[in-house]
Design a protein around this motif. Sequence first.
Motif, PDB file in Angstrom:
ATOM      1  N   ILE A   1       0.864  -1.180   0.000  1.00 45.25           N
ATOM      2  CA  ILE A   1       0.000   0.000   0.000  1.00 45.25           C
ATOM      3  C   ILE A   1       0.899   1.228   0.000  1.00 45.25           C
ATOM      4  CG2 ILE A   1      -1.750   1.318   1.251  1.00 45.25           C
ATOM      5  CD1 ILE A   1      -2.700  -1.294   2.508  1.00 45.25           C
ATOM      6  N   LEU A   2       0.738   2.070  -1.009  1.00 42.39           N
ATOM      7  CA  LEU A   2       1.538   3.290  -1.124  1.00 42.39           C
ATOM      8  C   LEU A   2       0.656   4.507  -0.894  1.00 42.39           C
ATOM      9  CD1 LEU A   2       3.632   2.468  -4.342  1.00 42.39           C
ATOM     10  CD2 LEU A   2       4.286   2.129  -1.954  1.00 42.39           C
ATOM     11  N   TYR A   3       1.194   5.536  -0.245  1.00 44.57           N
ATOM     12  CA  TYR A   3       0.460   6.778  -0.008  1.00 44.57           C
ATOM     13  C   TYR A   3       1.438   7.941  -0.068  1.00 44.57           C
ATOM     14  CZ  TYR A   3       1.874   4.696   4.462  1.00 44.57           C
ATOM     15  OH  TYR A   3       2.567   4.040   5.446  1.00 44.57           O
ATOM     16  N   ARG A   4       0.884   9.147  -0.226  1.00 45.83           N
ATOM     17  CA  ARG A   4       1.731  10.339  -0.407  1.00 45.83           C
ATOM     18  C   ARG A   4       2.278  10.852   0.911  1.00 45.83           C
ATOM     19  NH1 ARG A   4       4.920  13.395  -0.751  1.00 45.83           N
ATOM     20  NH2 ARG A   4       5.326  15.135  -2.196  1.00 45.83           N
ATOM     21  N   THR A   5       1.472  10.806   1.984  1.00 49.36           N
ATOM     22  CA  THR A   5       1.904  11.326   3.283  1.00 49.36           C
ATOM     23  C   THR A   5       1.754  10.253   4.353  1.00 49.36           C
ATOM     24  OG1 THR A   5      -0.276  12.172   3.946  1.00 49.36           O
ATOM     25  CG2 THR A   5       1.111  13.628   2.612  1.00 49.36           C
ATOM     26  N   ASN A   6       2.626  10.293   5.344  1.00 46.45           N
ATOM     27  CA  ASN A   6       2.612   9.290   6.410  1.00 46.45           C
ATOM     28  C   ASN A   6       1.302   9.253   7.170  1.00 46.45           C
ATOM     29  OD1 ASN A   6       5.048   7.661   6.659  1.00 46.45           O
ATOM     30  ND2 ASN A   6       6.130   9.595   6.887  1.00 46.45           N
ATOM     31  N   ALA A   7       0.633  10.413   7.285  1.00 43.53           N
ATOM     32  CA  ALA A   7      -0.610  10.461   8.060  1.00 43.53           C
ATOM     33  C   ALA A   7      -1.671   9.523   7.495  1.00 43.53           C
ATOM     34  CB  ALA A   7      -1.139  11.892   8.115  1.00 43.53           C
ATOM     35  N   GLN A   8      -1.588   9.211   6.202  1.00 43.47           N
ATOM     36  CA  GLN A   8      -2.598   8.349   5.578  1.00 43.47           C
ATOM     37  C   GLN A   8      -2.552   6.911   6.074  1.00 43.47           C
ATOM     38  OE1 GLN A   8      -1.359  10.369   1.583  1.00 43.47           O
ATOM     39  NE2 GLN A   8      -3.023   8.973   1.101  1.00 43.47           N
ATOM     40  N   SER A   9      -1.489   6.527   6.754  1.00 40.20           N
ATOM     41  CA  SER A   9      -1.372   5.123   7.182  1.00 40.20           C
ATOM     42  C   SER A   9      -2.417   4.750   8.227  1.00 40.20           C
ATOM     43  CB  SER A   9       0.027   4.854   7.739  1.00 40.20           C
ATOM     44  OG  SER A   9       0.184   5.394   9.043  1.00 40.20           O
ATOM     45  N   ARG A  10      -2.933   5.735   8.972  1.00 39.43           N
ATOM     46  CA  ARG A  10      -3.793   5.445  10.119  1.00 39.43           C
ATOM     47  C   ARG A  10      -5.006   4.584   9.754  1.00 39.43           C
ATOM     48  NH1 ARG A  10      -9.073   6.449  11.515  1.00 39.43           N
ATOM     49  NH2 ARG A  10      -8.874   8.359  10.305  1.00 39.43           N
ATOM     50  N   ALA A  11      -5.758   4.973   8.728  1.00 39.14           N
ATOM     51  CA  ALA A  11      -6.965   4.231   8.357  1.00 39.14           C
ATOM     52  C   ALA A  11      -6.629   2.809   7.918  1.00 39.14           C
ATOM     53  CB  ALA A  11      -7.712   4.957   7.237  1.00 39.14           C
ATOM     54  N   PHE A  12      -5.524   2.640   7.197  1.00 41.98           N
ATOM     55  CA  PHE A  12      -5.128   1.304   6.754  1.00 41.98           C
ATOM     56  C   PHE A  12      -4.669   0.454   7.936  1.00 41.98           C
ATOM     57  CE2 PHE A  12      -4.390   4.017   2.991  1.00 41.98           C
ATOM     58  CZ  PHE A  12      -5.286   3.411   2.138  1.00 41.98           C
ATOM     59  N   GLU A  13      -3.905   1.051   8.837  1.00 39.73           N
ATOM     60  CA  GLU A  13      -3.428   0.308  10.006  1.00 39.73           C
ATOM     61  C   GLU A  13      -4.595  -0.213  10.842  1.00 39.73           C
ATOM     62  OE1 GLU A  13       0.117   1.572  12.256  1.00 39.73           O
ATOM     63  OE2 GLU A  13       0.060   3.377  11.012  1.00 39.73           O
ATOM     64  N   GLU A  14      -5.563   0.664  11.114  1.00 34.67           N
ATOM     65  CA  GLU A  14      -6.699   0.250  11.938  1.00 34.67           C
ATOM     66  C   GLU A  14      -7.490  -0.864  11.261  1.00 34.67           C
ATOM     67  OE1 GLU A  14      -9.025   3.605  13.064  1.00 34.67           O
ATOM     68  OE2 GLU A  14      -7.418   4.527  14.224  1.00 34.67           O
ATOM     69  N   THR A  15      -7.698  -0.741   9.957  1.00 34.86           N
ATOM     70  CA  THR A  15      -8.451  -1.771   9.235  1.00 34.86           C
ATOM     71  C   THR A  15      -7.693  -3.087   9.205  1.00 34.86           C
ATOM     72  OG1 THR A  15      -9.393  -0.026   7.834  1.00 34.86           O
ATOM     73  CG2 THR A  15      -9.631  -2.292   7.070  1.00 34.86           C
ATOM     74  N   LEU A  16      -6.395  -3.043   8.981  1.00 31.83           N
ATOM     75  CA  LEU A  16      -5.588  -4.262   8.956  1.00 31.83           C
ATOM     76  C   LEU A  16      -5.585  -4.950  10.311  1.00 31.83           C
ATOM     77  CD1 LEU A  16      -2.622  -2.898   6.822  1.00 31.83           C
ATOM     78  CD2 LEU A  16      -4.082  -4.830   6.183  1.00 31.83           C
ATOM     79  N   ARG A  17      -5.563  -4.173  11.376  1.00 29.27           N
ATOM     80  CA  ARG A  17      -5.554  -4.760  12.724  1.00 29.27           C
ATOM     81  C   ARG A  17      -6.888  -5.417  13.038  1.00 29.27           C
ATOM     82  NH1 ARG A  17      -1.460  -1.510  16.469  1.00 29.27           N
ATOM     83  NH2 ARG A  17      -0.061  -0.755  14.859  1.00 29.27           N
TER      84      ARG A  17
END
Length: 475
Positions: A90-106
Amino acid sequence: SNILNFEADYPGARVIKLEQNYRSTQTILSAASAVIKNDTTRKDKTLWTEIEGGDKITLALHETQGDEAEWVVDRIAGRRDAYKLADMVILYRTNAQSRAFEETLRRRSLPYQIIGGVSFYQRKEIKDLIAYLKLVSNPAEEASFVRVVNFPKRGLGDTSLAHLTDYARKTGITLFAAAAGAEAVDTIGPRARKGLVQFTQVIVSLKEASATQPLDIFVQTILEKIDLVKALMEEDPITGDARKENIDEFIAAAAEFAALHPEPTLDNFLAEITLYTTLDTYQEGDDVLTLMTLHNAKGLEFDAVFITGLEDGLFPLARSFDDPLELEEERRLFYVGATRARKELYLTAARERHRYGAGQAVPSRFLKEIPEHLVDRVDYRSYRWEHGPSRSDDRDSSSRRRDIEDLTPSGTYYEYEDNGAFRPGQIVRHPTFGQGRVLHVDGRGENMRLEVDFPAYGPKRLVAKYAHLTLLTSE
């Protein structure tokens, strides 16, 4: 500049174009080339490969960033029969975007790693903000007290804190209680005593605010009360903007929690965050999904690549709109991301993302430069339930969908300011849950509560004042 000017600086130099690509399918290369050819600050070349054909690129347009994360993780889980997690990214432009993916993956128990950064809830500014929340919830929480008592700075050094700790131990009271009565601690200087007392007064006022304010509004109240963003910028101006983006994303997390939970209390929110942070200590095996920014993706390759957040203002970043050189750098980043894919490339965007406030995003200009015959486009934005993304709950997602004709009245839609306008049977749109039907209404004005049935989520109880519902009405 050195490369572009090389032939002028060294007349007679021979140019050899390395145009064969050994990684990606021709479909992926054609799409990437169509975008990068609009970059005027490059040597022209056309990539080709012996890997002919290939699957079309999937472009998925979503209503919210939460929908985007759910869809991406659904697709990744669905492709595990073909690829290992380690073969997808999963690639994104800014680090802040990781939050939604992290929560969903967990929530889905899918292991992942973040390259070039740390997990969202382990970032310093997020841990500082969580410490404030914990201290408001429980002033006796000493670890949180120690972490933030001097952040932002209040003239407290290690010596003053050591003296305060000694006083608290000798008198048998908490650090917070000792700080509140710091004027009685003669081993601490007057400036430090004043700072300690002021700190406890701030926490007490925040505790009072937490009893009446919605969760996301309360988080913003903390930021305003302690001027945290200013402190972050002063502490490190270089990383200040990225830290502010993480803070904004945390506010979005609080807003989503408030919308998704029937009792969105501060304690319940902290309990969920504790689950996420506890999972950070879990050691995964080798087969883990990779999350990273596009900058960190250079030189790597994966079977399936998901480039997310493709909206004007995010990718490309808004600051590039008035600077042609910045825009070309954004374009090169897209090219790098797309050509990381060996077999499958997925592109996603969301209409609503917290960074846009109340506004709505438009798909990235880069998407318009990809030839339509290379793309399979799916649109999950408003009123498109017949193609709705599957959910990870235990309900049969197909049974939760409705035909588009059943849920969509003809005509226009607009924001209703009068909470008294809602009544059973109406069709509304929620920024997180999407479109649904009002089942029941209690009260009026600021006290109005609604029960709304959302096809992909089921019935939800909402406070009308904070739900930000859009009423859909016939002409």
